[in-house]
Design an enzyme around this catalytic site. Structure first.
Site, mmCIF file in Angstrom:
data_model
loop_
_atom_site.group_PDB
_atom_site.id
_atom_site.type_symbol
_atom_site.label_atom_id
_atom_site.label_comp_id
_atom_site.label_asym_id
_atom_site.label_seq_id
_atom_site.Cartn_x
_atom_site.Cartn_y
_atom_site.Cartn_z
ATOM 1 N N HIS A 240 0.867 -1.140 0.012
ATOM 2 C CA HIS A 240 0.078 -0.025 0.144
ATOM 3 C C HIS A 240 0.822 1.296 0.018
ATOM 4 O O HIS A 240 1.664 1.706 0.752
ATOM 5 C CB HIS A 240 -0.974 -0.015 1.222
ATOM 6 C CG HIS A 240 -2.135 0.917 1.156
ATOM 7 N ND1 HIS A 240 -3.310 0.591 0.537
ATOM 8 C CD2 HIS A 240 -2.221 2.251 1.521
ATOM 9 C CE1 HIS A 240 -4.096 1.433 0.648
ATOM 10 N NE2 HIS A 240 -3.559 2.610 0.903
ATOM 11 N N GLU B 34 -8.853 1.483 -3.079
ATOM 12 C CA GLU B 34 -9.089 1.461 -1.815
ATOM 13 C C GLU B 34 -10.563 2.062 -1.274
ATOM 14 O O GLU B 34 -10.645 3.204 -1.345
ATOM 15 C CB GLU B 34 -8.078 2.207 -1.010
ATOM 16 C CG GLU B 34 -8.215 2.352 0.654
ATOM 17 C CD GLU B 34 -6.871 3.126 1.082
ATOM 18 O OE1 GLU B 34 -6.613 2.633 2.521
ATOM 19 O OE2 GLU B 34 -6.539 4.097 0.699
ATOM 20 N N ASP C 298 2.009 1.888 3.958
ATOM 21 C CA ASP C 298 0.975 3.043 3.998
ATOM 22 C C ASP C 298 1.683 4.469 3.829
ATOM 23 O O ASP C 298 1.238 5.348 4.326
ATOM 24 C CB ASP C 298 0.273 2.995 5.283
ATOM 25 C CG ASP C 298 -1.092 3.605 5.017
ATOM 26 O OD1 ASP C 298 -1.307 4.202 4.089
ATOM 27 O OD2 ASP C 298 -2.032 3.886 6.012
ATOM 28 N N HIS D 18 -13.827 2.106 2.984
ATOM 29 C CA HIS D 18 -12.534 2.994 3.624
ATOM 30 C C HIS D 18 -13.043 3.254 4.809
ATOM 31 O O HIS D 18 -13.600 2.440 6.013
ATOM 32 C CB HIS D 18 -12.161 3.973 2.787
ATOM 33 C CG HIS D 18 -11.059 4.903 3.184
ATOM 34 N ND1 HIS D 18 -11.007 6.064 3.566
ATOM 35 C CD2 HIS D 18 -9.703 4.415 3.409
ATOM 36 C CE1 HIS D 18 -9.855 6.490 3.933
ATOM 37 N NE2 HIS D 18 -8.976 5.460 3.696
ATOM 38 N N HIS E 15 -9.532 -1.764 6.669
ATOM 39 C CA HIS E 15 -10.487 -0.653 6.886
ATOM 40 C C HIS E 15 -11.923 -1.366 7.314
ATOM 41 O O HIS E 15 -12.924 -0.374 7.271
ATOM 42 C CB HIS E 15 -10.493 0.111 5.439
ATOM 43 C CG HIS E 15 -9.452 1.168 5.567
ATOM 44 N ND1 HIS E 15 -9.514 2.334 6.534
ATOM 45 C CD2 HIS E 15 -8.381 1.322 4.713
ATOM 46 C CE1 HIS E 15 -8.399 3.066 6.225
ATOM 47 N NE2 HIS E 15 -7.885 2.442 5.366
ATOM 48 N N ASP F 165 0.326 5.461 -1.080
ATOM 49 C CA ASP F 165 -0.868 6.295 -1.502
ATOM 50 C C ASP F 165 -0.275 7.572 -2.353
ATOM 51 O O ASP F 165 -0.759 8.541 -2.556
ATOM 52 C CB ASP F 165 -1.671 6.800 -0.363
ATOM 53 C CG ASP F 165 -2.799 6.087 0.237
ATOM 54 O OD1 ASP F 165 -3.780 5.791 -0.522
ATOM 55 O OD2 ASP F 165 -2.544 5.462 1.295
ATOM 56 N N HIS G 2 -2.880 -3.293 4.480
ATOM 57 C CA HIS G 2 -1.969 -2.406 5.322
ATOM 58 C C HIS G 2 -2.605 -2.514 6.812
ATOM 59 O O HIS G 2 -3.296 -1.319 7.320
ATOM 60 C CB HIS G 2 -1.797 -0.909 4.670
ATOM 61 C CG HIS G 2 -3.028 -0.351 4.330
ATOM 62 N ND1 HIS G 2 -4.175 -0.892 3.736
ATOM 63 C CD2 HIS G 2 -3.451 0.937 4.747
ATOM 64 C CE1 HIS G 2 -5.146 0.034 3.526
ATOM 65 N NE2 HIS G 2 -5.005 1.301 4.066
#
Length: 464
Positions: free
Chosen positions: A60, A175, A336, A202, A244, A62, A265
């Site tokens: 993961h 995600e 992350d 999420h 999540h 972003d 993650h």
């Protein structure tokens, strides 16, 4: 001719013997020199050396959301090939969520990376699909922009050859189930575009699954349509990502999935009791499922002691807890980076993975012993095994037809009402034609939503 004298024979004997002795001495000296020179060039094994024999696959990152937030996806303005540690725009002082660039990825020995197509929960029921497509597009354009360093991958078998060629095997994850807009058609089209995992929620509930802020509470848990989403992901070969989701949804999915799952993650709830982490009973289910938990580095998810900064030692506690509880075959890495504003000391950016593997190999008192093979599994081989198993399930289900289930208008009405929206105001699909608002209002008390259920609507947890 007469016989040689005794003194002559003794001389020859001694001369020959001395020659053999000299040769033996010379060989001994030569072997000693070779041994010393080899000894000077050989260093003891370090944990980071495992990243030279197996690809480090991070579950993961972003960065794409930073590209959206800062540049509206204009890649020409992103200096990826420069070390941005102290950059005026992307450096650690200017940007609290910026940790990634090519030089630091190389220093971190990253061999495979899931680049994440994430869009805010505020887009749910609005333009989430359009925004997600924009993020998928920017990831694909980003990878294509650096062909010498990145390569787009959609199959497990291509990861190691890509890494061995000196490139980072680049994959796409979506995600948040809100990016599906409750549509199996959208799910299938994402797969066709190269997406290989979808995180079911999420920080916001979808109409068919509860998000992590629910903890062990619930609004929907996993609905019948949510089960269909999981089944269809199994059928097409999409990795089911349970980071999540609520703890109950974790359990519900693991009870029905036909393929191994991932937590792209997430960390261990017993070490830090944050709702984003995985409880021990779920970890046991992950082992039974043959899945993997890829440990998150975000400070607030690994350190529940607010009196001190998180450190690499906190991350190690999560990794070792999962390993001790369910085995070394079920743990991986999901940093992350670029999705959070605080990383542990010692894991400050994507260049620091080797330090983590060095420290694990030290195996201090009370910790499990990490062999080279164990570290290779943690780095990437566990994930590759899971990916291959998901593909095998896909191949075994080829005779199944695509599912044609459509979520009901009533479910969407209730979910949007709970969001404080005007249900159906932005939709024109035919399922809305059968919605009877009077029956819904009479049968469902929408005023009984718990405070916790309201929280998720506005909550944008920093760990993306």
């Amino acid at each position: 001719m007469g016989e040689p004298s005794k003194s002559s024979n003794i001389y020859k004997y001694c001369t020959g013997r001395m020659m053999y002795i000299n040769v033996a001495v010379c060989l001994s000296v030569l072997l000693l020199v070779i041994g010393l020179s080899v000894g000077l060039t050989v260093r003891p094994f370090k944990g980071r050396d495992a990243l030279d024999s197996a690809p480090l696959i991070d579950g993961h990152n972003d960065l794409p959301y930073n590209l959206y937030g800062k540049l509206n996806n204009k890649l020409s303005d992103y200096p990826f090939e420069s070390d941005l540690t102290h950059d005026d725009v992307w450096g650690k002082t200017a940007c609290s969520t910026c940790y990634t660039d090519l030089p630091r990825l190389k220093a971190g020995k990253v061999g495979g990376q899931f680049w994440v197509a994430y869009v805010s929960c505020s887009s749910q029921y609005k333009d989430s699909v359009q925004l997600t497509l924009r993020q998928i597009d920017v990831i694909r354009r980003f990878v294509e922009r650096y062909p010498a360093n990145l390569q787009f991958i959609t199959a497990a078998e291509d990861i190691e050859p890509t890494w061995r060629s000196g490139k980072i095997a680049s994959m796409i994850g979506v995600e948040g189930g809100h990016s599906l807009d409750s549509s199996l058609a959208i799910l299938r089209l994402y797969y066709d575009l190269g997406v290989r995992y979808v995180t079911l929620t999420h920080t916001c509930n979808t109409p068919w699954a509860d998000a992590s802020p629910m903890d062990d509470g619930y609004v929907y848990n996993l609905t019948e349509f949510g089960q269909t989403v999981v089944y269809e992901m199994n059928r097409i070969g999409m990795l089911v990502d349970l980071s999540h989701v609520s703890h109950n949804v974790m359990r519900d999915v693991l009870a029905i999935t036909r393929a191994p799952v991932i937590f792209s993650h997430s960390s261990a709830f017993s070490v830090c009791g944050h709702y984003r982490n995985v409880p021990d009973d779920v970890l046991h289910l992950v082992k039974k499922n043959n899945g993997i938990v890829m440990v998150n580095f975000y400070s607030e998810f690994v350190n529940c002691n607010s009196s001190r900064n998180a450190t690499m030692e906190d991350v190690i506690k999560h990794i070792n807890h999962i390993r001790n509880l369910i085995g070394v075959d079920h743990v991986g890495i999901g940093g992350d980076y670029d999705g959070v504003g605080s990383m542990p000391v010692g894991l400050d950016d994507v260049s620091k993975y080797p330090n983590l593997f060095d420290r694990l190999y030290e195996s201090r008192e009370g910790e499990p012993t990490w062999t080279k093979e164990d570290l290779e599994k943690l780095a990437g081989r566990n994930f590759i095994r899971v990916f291959q198993a998901v593909e095998a399930v896909r191949d075994s289900l080829k005779s199944e037809s695509p599912r044609e289930d459509v979520i009901t208008g009533n479910e969407l009405y209730i979910a949007q009402k709970r969001e404080g929206l005007n249900p159906g105001s932005c939709q024109s699909a035919i399922e809305w034609n059968d919605v009877n608002t009077t029956d819904i209002e009479q049968s469902v008390s929408l005023s009984t939503i718990t405070n916790k259920a309201r929280v998720y609507r506005s909550l944008e947890v920093e760990g993306c």
